[in-house]
Design an enzyme around this catalytic site. Structure first.
Site, PDB file in Angstrom:
ATOM      1  N   LYS A  11       0.847  -1.203   0.000  1.00 28.54           N
ATOM      2  CA  LYS A  11       0.000   0.000   0.000  1.00 28.54           C
ATOM      3  C   LYS A  11       0.880   1.250   0.000  1.00 28.54           C
ATOM      4  O   LYS A  11       2.041   1.219   0.428  1.00 28.54           O
ATOM      5  CB  LYS A  11      -0.940   0.035   1.222  1.00 28.54           C
ATOM      6  CG  LYS A  11      -0.249   0.171   2.596  1.00 28.54           C
ATOM      7  CD  LYS A  11      -0.172   1.601   3.106  1.00 28.54           C
ATOM      8  CE  LYS A  11       1.081   1.934   3.793  1.00 28.54           C
ATOM      9  NZ  LYS A  11       1.436   2.240   5.032  1.00 28.54           N
ATOM     10  N   ASP A 137      -2.534  -1.255  10.109  1.00 33.31           N
ATOM     11  CA  ASP A 137      -2.702  -1.247   8.652  1.00 33.31           C
ATOM     12  C   ASP A 137      -3.385  -2.524   8.131  1.00 33.31           C
ATOM     13  O   ASP A 137      -3.725  -2.617   6.958  1.00 33.31           O
ATOM     14  CB  ASP A 137      -1.337  -1.128   7.951  1.00 33.31           C
ATOM     15  CG  ASP A 137      -0.794   0.299   7.973  1.00 33.31           C
ATOM     16  OD1 ASP A 137      -1.569   1.225   8.285  1.00 33.31           O
ATOM     17  OD2 ASP A 137       0.404   0.479   7.675  1.00 33.31           O
TER      18      ASP A 137
HETATM   19  P1  ATP Z   1       3.908  -0.352   7.810  1.00 28.93           P
HETATM   20  O1  ATP Z   1       3.859   0.483   6.569  1.00 28.93           O
HETATM   21  O2  ATP Z   1       2.629  -1.118   8.080  1.00 28.93           O
HETATM   22  O3  ATP Z   1       4.437   0.353   9.011  1.00 28.93           O
HETATM   23  P2  ATP Z   1       6.405  -1.444   7.000  1.00 28.93           P
HETATM   24  O4  ATP Z   1       6.384  -1.571   5.521  1.00 28.93           O
HETATM   25  O5  ATP Z   1       7.080  -0.240   7.556  1.00 28.93           O
HETATM   26  O6  ATP Z   1       4.931  -1.551   7.545  1.00 28.93           O
HETATM   27  P3  ATP Z   1       6.981  -4.242   7.330  1.00 28.93           P
HETATM   28  O7  ATP Z   1       7.630  -4.588   6.044  1.00 28.93           O
HETATM   29  O8  ATP Z   1       5.594  -4.676   7.534  1.00 28.93           O
HETATM   30  O9  ATP Z   1       7.118  -2.684   7.645  1.00 28.93           O
HETATM   31  O10 ATP Z   1       7.937  -4.846   8.468  1.00 28.93           O
HETATM   32  C1  ATP Z   1       8.070  -4.309   9.736  1.00 28.93           C
HETATM   33  C2  ATP Z   1       8.715  -5.345  10.670  1.00 28.93           C
HETATM   34  O11 ATP Z   1       7.869  -6.466  10.816  1.00 28.93           O
HETATM   35  C3  ATP Z   1      10.043  -5.860  10.168  1.00 28.93           C
HETATM   36  O12 ATP Z   1      11.022  -5.457  11.056  1.00 28.93           O
HETATM   37  C4  ATP Z   1       9.898  -7.380  10.126  1.00 28.93           C
HETATM   38  O13 ATP Z   1      10.959  -8.005  10.821  1.00 28.93           O
HETATM   39  C5  ATP Z   1       8.589  -7.685  10.811  1.00 28.93           C
HETATM   40  N1  ATP Z   1       7.762  -8.679  10.077  1.00 28.93           N
HETATM   41  C6  ATP Z   1       6.962  -9.573  10.635  1.00 28.93           C
HETATM   42  N2  ATP Z   1       6.320 -10.304   9.718  1.00 28.93           N
HETATM   43  C7  ATP Z   1       6.706  -9.864   8.519  1.00 28.93           C
HETATM   44  C8  ATP Z   1       6.386 -10.233   7.184  1.00 28.93           C
HETATM   45  N3  ATP Z   1       5.518 -11.214   6.902  1.00 28.93           N
HETATM   46  N4  ATP Z   1       6.959  -9.542   6.199  1.00 28.93           N
HETATM   47  C9  ATP Z   1       7.815  -8.540   6.476  1.00 28.93           C
HETATM   48  N5  ATP Z   1       8.165  -8.171   7.712  1.00 28.93           N
HETATM   49  C10 ATP Z   1       7.629  -8.818   8.747  1.00 28.93           C
END
Ligand code: ATP
Length: 287
Positions: A11, A137
């Site tokens: 997203k 989210d």
């Molecule tokens: P958001 O935009 O919702 O804040 P994000 O893109 O910043 O998310 P994610 O890629 O969702 O961040 O990852 C955040 C943390 O979650 C990472 O440090 C990772 O170790 C952990 N994590 C747990 N499950 C997953 C998964 N299925 N895929 C990616 N990261 C994961």
């Protein structure tokens, strides 16, 4: 054994506003989110044993209880008293800790997929409620499309799709902690001019005005992350200079996206960014 597949798209936030920090420590947000066609793919296979196993080709995410897809499977098993197990393979394409909700989208895809795999017939609004327990989210990622999310992210109002355009995503080689960025935001000290206009963006989308969508982009977390990581600011400025029509940081960053209406501009933007940023993607919005 039955096997199913589910797509988990990334997203972007066209708008992210924090209205206030509540007494209980949570931030009351107003976000306009839409999906892009950069997606993880989940393969889910029923296991006769009562266990959850996660694997992934990506070496840099947890595969235990910390994985959001694991947490989704555990939650649904407990709530619906499912005594079967599942093997989930995550084919990761979405950069991690990037502001693109990769983990949240995996959790949402696991909820949707397991609902099918185990024939539970859980209605979508209930899946969203389960998702809200996993992360703010996740409810949006369950429904997808384009929506305004309020409260802690769980109150969803679907809206029209934004005018179709190209989306250039660029992620600098740093990992940003969402908790850290929210922690540094002084939400209750923001002035009126710091807040982007949610109503203005909704109206721009409904009118299908690409120019007004670009002008209305806004994210109150951007300043916090740009102050911490000057390379994100540099990336933003480069994308603007290379000709993107609207540029914004997504979520808590560090991914910066550029909206581009003319395909002819893409090569210049892509090549210009690739000169100093390894992770650049050119995608479409999912409408
Ligand atoms: P958001 O935009 O919702 O804040 P994000 O893109 O910043 O998310 P994610 O890629 O969702 O961040 O990852 C955040 C943390 O979650 C990472 O440090 C990772 O170790 C952990 N994590 C747990 N499950 C997953 C998964 N299925 N895929 C990616 N990261 C994961």
């Amino acid at each position: 054994m039955m096997k199913i597949y589910e797509k988990a798209p990334a997203k972007i936030n066209l708008l992210l506003d924090v209205l206030r920090k509540r007494e209980d420590g949570f931030h009351e947000v107003e976000m306009i989110m839409t999906m892009v066609d950069l997606a993880d793919r989940l393969e889910m296979e029923e296991l006769p044993r009562d266990t959850i196993i996660i694997s992934s080709q990506a070496g840099y995410i947890p595969l235990d209880e910390k994985n959001l897809a694991f947490q989704a499977a555990k939650l649904i098993k407990e709530r619906y008293d499912v005594r079967k197990g599942v093997y989930i393979h995550l084919d990761k394409k979405i950069p991690v800790a990037a502001g693109l909700a990769g983990g949240s989208s995996d959790a949402a895809a696991a909820l949707r997929g397991l609902n099918r795999l185990w024939g539970l017939q859980i209605p979508e609004d209930e899946l969203c409620r389960l998702g809200a327990e996993l992360g703010s989210d996740v409810p949006f990622c369950v429904t997808g499309g384009t929506a305004v999310a309020r409260g802690r992210g769980e109150k969803l109002e679907p809206i029209a799709s934004p005018p179709q355009c190209w989306v250039v995503l660029a992620k600098p080689p740093i990992n940003v902690s969402t908790a850290d960025v929210y922690g540094k935001l002084r939400a209750n000290e923001l002035s009126a001019s710091d807040h982007p206009s949610t109503a203005g963006m909704i109206s721009a989308i409904e009118r299908g005005s690409f120019g007004d969508v670009c002008d209305g982009l806004g994210n109150v977390l951007e300043k916090v992350t740009l102050d911490l990581y000057p390379e994100v600011l540099q990336l933003k400025e480069s994308m603007q200079r290379l000709g993107a029509d609207g540029v914004l940081m997504s979520g808590s960053g560090p991914t910066v996206f550029g909206l581009v209406s003319k395909e002819a501009k893409l090569a210049r933007i892509y090549n210009g960014l690739r000169g100093f940023c390894k992770e650049v993607y050119v995608v479409r919005m999912l409408t």
